[in-house]
Write a protein that holds these residues in place. Sequence first.
Motif, PDB file in Angstrom:
ATOM      1  N   PRO A 120     118.134  84.318 106.582  1.00  0.00           N
ATOM      2  CA  PRO A 120     117.550  83.996 105.280  1.00  0.00           C
ATOM      3  C   PRO A 120     117.911  85.047 104.245  1.00  0.00           C
ATOM      4  O   PRO A 120     118.395  86.127 104.596  1.00  0.00           O
ATOM      5  CB  PRO A 120     116.047  84.023 105.561  1.00  0.00           C
ATOM      6  N   SER A 121     117.699  84.722 102.965  1.00  0.00           N
ATOM      7  CA  SER A 121     117.938  85.724 101.927  1.00  0.00           C
ATOM      8  C   SER A 121     116.621  86.347 101.480  1.00  0.00           C
ATOM      9  O   SER A 121     116.594  87.393 100.857  1.00  0.00           O
ATOM     10  CB  SER A 121     118.655  85.085 100.735  1.00  0.00           C
ATOM     11  N   ILE A 122     115.512  85.682 101.793  1.00  0.00           N
ATOM     12  CA  ILE A 122     114.195  86.191 101.407  1.00  0.00           C
ATOM     13  C   ILE A 122     113.322  86.294 102.651  1.00  0.00           C
ATOM     14  O   ILE A 122     113.269  85.372 103.456  1.00  0.00           O
ATOM     15  CB  ILE A 122     113.514  85.233 100.399  1.00  0.00           C
ATOM     16  N   LEU A 123     112.649  87.430 102.790  1.00  0.00           N
ATOM     17  CA  LEU A 123     111.726  87.600 103.911  1.00  0.00           C
ATOM     18  C   LEU A 123     110.336  87.862 103.347  1.00  0.00           C
ATOM     19  O   LEU A 123     110.141  88.767 102.545  1.00  0.00           O
ATOM     20  CB  LEU A 123     112.190  88.779 104.769  1.00  0.00           C
ATOM     21  N   LEU A 124     109.391  87.032 103.770  1.00  0.00           N
ATOM     22  CA  LEU A 124     108.001  87.232 103.362  1.00  0.00           C
ATOM     23  C   LEU A 124     107.302  87.977 104.486  1.00  0.00           C
ATOM     24  O   LEU A 124     107.344  87.555 105.639  1.00  0.00           O
ATOM     25  CB  LEU A 124     107.321  85.879 103.123  1.00  0.00           C
ATOM     26  N   LEU A 125     106.669  89.091 104.157  1.00  0.00           N
ATOM     27  CA  LEU A 125     106.048  89.917 105.197  1.00  0.00           C
ATOM     28  C   LEU A 125     104.546  89.978 104.954  1.00  0.00           C
ATOM     29  O   LEU A 125     104.093  90.498 103.949  1.00  0.00           O
ATOM     30  CB  LEU A 125     106.641  91.324 105.163  1.00  0.00           C
ATOM     31  N   ASP A 126     103.791  89.429 105.881  1.00  0.00           N
ATOM     32  CA  ASP A 126     102.339  89.387 105.729  1.00  0.00           C
ATOM     33  C   ASP A 126     101.720  90.503 106.568  1.00  0.00           C
ATOM     34  O   ASP A 126     101.431  90.317 107.729  1.00  0.00           O
ATOM     35  CB  ASP A 126     101.826  88.011 106.170  1.00  0.00           C
ATOM     36  N   GLU A 127     101.524  91.645 105.951  1.00  0.00           N
ATOM     37  CA  GLU A 127     101.005  92.831 106.649  1.00  0.00           C
ATOM     38  C   GLU A 127     101.675  93.000 108.010  1.00  0.00           C
ATOM     39  O   GLU A 127     101.000  92.952 109.044  1.00  0.00           O
ATOM     40  CB  GLU A 127      99.492  92.718 106.834  1.00  0.00           C
ATOM     41  N   PRO A 128     102.972  93.198 108.035  1.00  0.00           N
ATOM     42  CA  PRO A 128     103.698  93.155 109.311  1.00  0.00           C
ATOM     43  C   PRO A 128     103.331  94.292 110.261  1.00  0.00           C
ATOM     44  O   PRO A 128     103.654  94.212 111.445  1.00  0.00           O
ATOM     45  CB  PRO A 128     105.155  93.261 108.882  1.00  0.00           C
TER      46      PRO A 128
END
Lengths: 306, 248
Positions: free
Chosen positions: B156-164
């Motif tokens: 992917p070109s975008i990574l969404l990180l939810d409190e990783p």
Amino acid sequence: MSAETIQSRREWLLSDRPASRLQARLGRAYVAWRRFSANRLALVGMLIIIALLVVAAFADVLAPYSPTVGDLKNARLLPPGAAHWFGTDDLGRDIYSRIVYGARWTLYVVILVAIIAAPIGLLVGTIAGYAGGWTDTILMRITDIFLAFPKLVLALAFVAALGPGIENAVLAIAITSWPPYARIARAETLTVRNSDYIKAVQLMGASPFRIVLRHIMPLCISSLIIRVTLDMAGIILTAAGLGFLGLGAQPPLPEWGAMIASGRRFILDQWWVAAAPGAAILIVSLGFNLLGDGLRDALDPRSGDQ
Amino acid sequence: MTTSITVEGLEVVFDRFRALKGVSLEVREGESYGLVGESGSGKSTLLRAITGLAPVASGTIIVNGKTLGKTRDKAFYRDVQMVFQDPYGSLHPRQTVDRLLQEPLAIHGIADGEKRIERALDEVGLGKGFRFRYAHQLSGGQRQRVAIARALILEPSILLLDEPTSALDASVQAEVLNLLEEVRRRRKLTFLMVSHDLAIITHMCERLMVMQNGQAVETLTASQLIGHRVSEDYTRNLLRASEGFVRV
């Protein structure tokens, strides 16, 4: 095989870092087996079921007489003895041989019902649980309608409509036994559908069909297997009940329930005619129940690190 | 510089509860953007709304020039992937790492699966030895690495990180954060990262948005935050809280 090779094989199975898909799968099966075999009673249950399978497979070898043709002239209602281990019935047929052949019909009923009812229940339950909304309401109300009838009465109605016979009995039992499976599958689905690992698959663009089939169903299957195994005893009893009422297997088929029904007439004087198939039903039902209990301990997703 | 994600006047409503009340933000391509705020401020909801997991009531979301509708197509998921907060809950309990990584490739019909899986595992610092393990045979940090590998395998070109890293202990946190930094640099990814830990955000992100009660409080650069050059009281309180206990 020396103790060392056994030891190294066990280590290979329990390895923390399996090197292949096969090893990972076998390791998992081995852990489940160890948990299962720790339960002595479950092993007894499994032995009973294996014995049933063996008897059914080798009925031709194990039965000394024909199950359907008797000796009316000389061998009517003989008590148990050396020639006829469990005695003979009113048509002079050897009861031991009939029970041995009856194992085939018992297995036939149990397996067919499981093959028909479990997948229907699994499909209805997982789809209802995952889809939610209207789909859920409609599917579960249909399930409720089926659950509202007493099982045997509904089966009776179906057999009455379809005509007596063992195939129709199987169909009737299958139609009446899927609703509990649908309930279980739905409940399991509801507990996992909002979990992050299902969300993660959704975020890969998986279709709902794929998610249900490949990610949710595998999680429901172990509780379903347990429930089906525990229900096997009930299925045998329902089939025997239908046979007893004359709506299941038709004479001269050596089905255990029908055998009890025909022995009813002389139950006081010639007790063995009804007692032998009754004991067979008892033992096999017990076997399935013990096996089911053991499987519950071995497969329960809530126990330990599954 | 082009924008990667544009969110305008986003409202998310669960039943009657307004979780997001008209939030707008703009993330530039290749940037690492942080979302900060207390629990329940709507930062995770914002990520979930972008991925389509939360019900959008109104507002627009534009990702890589495309305005998103109610549903997301497969192409969207090849562009945008997410890493979840809890590594103990985000891996399927009955699947090996191999199966987990194969699934996205199977869904998108990508052929060179073997190579990609090996490369993905290498990239997150897990060797071949981890490929056929189940989730319960991994530690928290290893699980999160697998989750990152799963997100990266579709490139992917975008990574969404939810409190990783919030579910991991301190030393493992640093490892995972360094891994994310490294991956971002190598692949020129755009990050949109949620955290309640200001230290992590200032370390990882160039710009950030402070959120409270489903609304944006203010937008800052990392250096403004470090220099305490903030204009809102809420942010000041947040900064004070993040300094931890002070002996009296």
